[in-house]
Design an enzyme around this catalytic site. Structure first.
Site, PDB file in Angstrom:
ATOM      1  N   ASP A 150       0.821  -1.206   0.000  1.00 61.74           N
ATOM      2  CA  ASP A 150       0.000   0.000   0.000  1.00 61.74           C
ATOM      3  C   ASP A 150       0.856   1.259   0.000  1.00 61.74           C
ATOM      4  O   ASP A 150       0.486   2.273  -0.595  1.00 61.74           O
ATOM      5  CB  ASP A 150      -0.924   0.003   1.218  1.00 61.74           C
ATOM      6  CG  ASP A 150      -2.102  -0.961   1.056  1.00 61.74           C
ATOM      7  OD1 ASP A 150      -2.318  -1.438  -0.077  1.00 61.74           O
ATOM      8  OD2 ASP A 150      -2.787  -1.229   2.051  1.00 61.74           O
ATOM      9  N   ASN A 202      -5.041   8.992   1.462  1.00 58.35           N
ATOM     10  CA  ASN A 202      -5.412   8.418   2.761  1.00 58.35           C
ATOM     11  C   ASN A 202      -5.838   9.461   3.779  1.00 58.35           C
ATOM     12  O   ASN A 202      -6.990   9.518   4.168  1.00 58.35           O
ATOM     13  CB  ASN A 202      -4.249   7.603   3.337  1.00 58.35           C
ATOM     14  CG  ASN A 202      -4.279   6.160   2.889  1.00 58.35           C
ATOM     15  OD1 ASN A 202      -5.134   5.758   2.112  1.00 58.35           O
ATOM     16  ND2 ASN A 202      -3.328   5.377   3.370  1.00 58.35           N
ATOM     17  N   TYR A 233      -4.007   5.227   9.318  1.00 55.28           N
ATOM     18  CA  TYR A 233      -3.702   5.909  10.580  1.00 55.28           C
ATOM     19  C   TYR A 233      -4.975   6.284  11.335  1.00 55.28           C
ATOM     20  O   TYR A 233      -5.030   6.234  12.567  1.00 55.28           O
ATOM     21  CB  TYR A 233      -2.859   7.148  10.286  1.00 55.28           C
ATOM     22  CG  TYR A 233      -2.420   7.897  11.526  1.00 55.28           C
ATOM     23  CD1 TYR A 233      -1.581   7.295  12.458  1.00 55.28           C
ATOM     24  CD2 TYR A 233      -2.836   9.203  11.764  1.00 55.28           C
ATOM     25  CE1 TYR A 233      -1.171   7.969  13.591  1.00 55.28           C
ATOM     26  CE2 TYR A 233      -2.436   9.889  12.900  1.00 55.28           C
ATOM     27  CZ  TYR A 233      -1.600   9.265  13.809  1.00 55.28           C
ATOM     28  OH  TYR A 233      -1.210   9.930  14.938  1.00 55.28           O
TER      29      TYR A 233
END
Length: 267
Positions: free
Chosen positions: A45, A122, A163
């Site tokens: 990723d 992300n 995260y």
């Protein structure tokens, strides 16, 4: 069709990328690193995040395919031993894709009139090193809360498993257009209060963070971070561009979640 291979530096990945390169040429594909139709990310990723940022200037014109050389990743549909199946999928390609929202970030600094613009797949974070961060949070330009803690994380649905999840954020299906803000070690007591839970906003809404200290903050966008600078405000919104993945074989999202975090395939 023009394709390019974007790979990490591990020995295993280099071997897989070399095999893929040879078989792509044998199948009649054109290798074009400058203007590809499809970006083949080989690694994990993190490699796909790097590939996205490398080609973010033309994200509307390319589609991505992930080949994983380790364990199952959220952005990778193919394993390193499935090169032949991948080639067949590319040969039968008719332009089909699945798209996901991106995060647009606009930063205004206290020491200059310039504004920086970033695109994240992300998440983005804002932190203050060494002491408590105090910042006002606005949703649609209306004050929502005064935050005190280590920092804040704003993520996309695809980033919700990264995260964001580690700081207590919710996991969101990537086909939803939404932004999520999660608190990083917030201070909550009788004097100082925050909501204390993740906030998910509609696709047309913005999240603005305005630090209340004349200090230096560390800002991140995916894998990129900046040197500490005095920040006046950061505005987050759903970008008007989206990332596209070639849909030769797109694995089901909740199946990936179960495999990665719960280990359903091992039970």
């Amino acid at each position: 069709m023009k394709v390019t291979i974007f790979a990490n530096a591990s020995a295993k990945t280099k071997k897989v990328a070399g095999e893929l390169h040879t078989k792509l040429l044998a199948a009649g594909f054109e290798i074009d690193d400058e203007h590809p139709d499809i970006v083949l990310s080989v690694g994990g990723d993190g490699t796909l995040l790097a590939a996205f940022h490398h080609y973010s200037h033309m994200v509307d014109q390319v589609r991505f395919v992930g080949v994983h050389t380790g364990h199952l990743g959220f952005y990778t549909d193919w394993r390193d031993y499935e090169i032949d199946q991948l080639i067949n999928g590319l040969l039968e390609d008719n332009g089909q894709s699945v798209t996901y929202p991106l995060l647009a970030v606009d930063i205004t600094y206290a020491d200059t009139d310039a504004t920086d613009h970033y695109l994240a797949l992300n998440e983005s974070t804002l932190k203050k090193l060494g002491s408590t961060m105090v910042a006002d949070v606005y949703i649609q330009d209306e004050l929502f809360e005064r935050f005190r803690g280590d920092g804040l994380c704003v993520s996309t649905p695809t980033g919700s498993t990264a995260y964001n999840k580690s700081v207590g954020g919710a996991v969101i299906h990537p086909r939803l257009d939404a932004l999520q803000m999660a608190e990083i070690a917030s201070i909550n007591n009788r004097v100082f209060r925050t909501l204390g839970s993740p906030v998910i906003v509609a696709p047309y809404e913005t999240i603005t963070i305005r630090p209340q200290q004349q200090s230096h903050f560390v800002f991140t966008a995916d894998q990129m971070d900046t040197q500490p600078r005095p920040i006046e405000q950061i505005r987050y919104s759903i970008a008007n561009r989206r990332i596209a993945f070639a849909q030769h074989r797109h694995n089901r999202f909740w199946q990936r979640v179960g495999t990665s975090f719960i280990g359903l395939d091992e039970q």
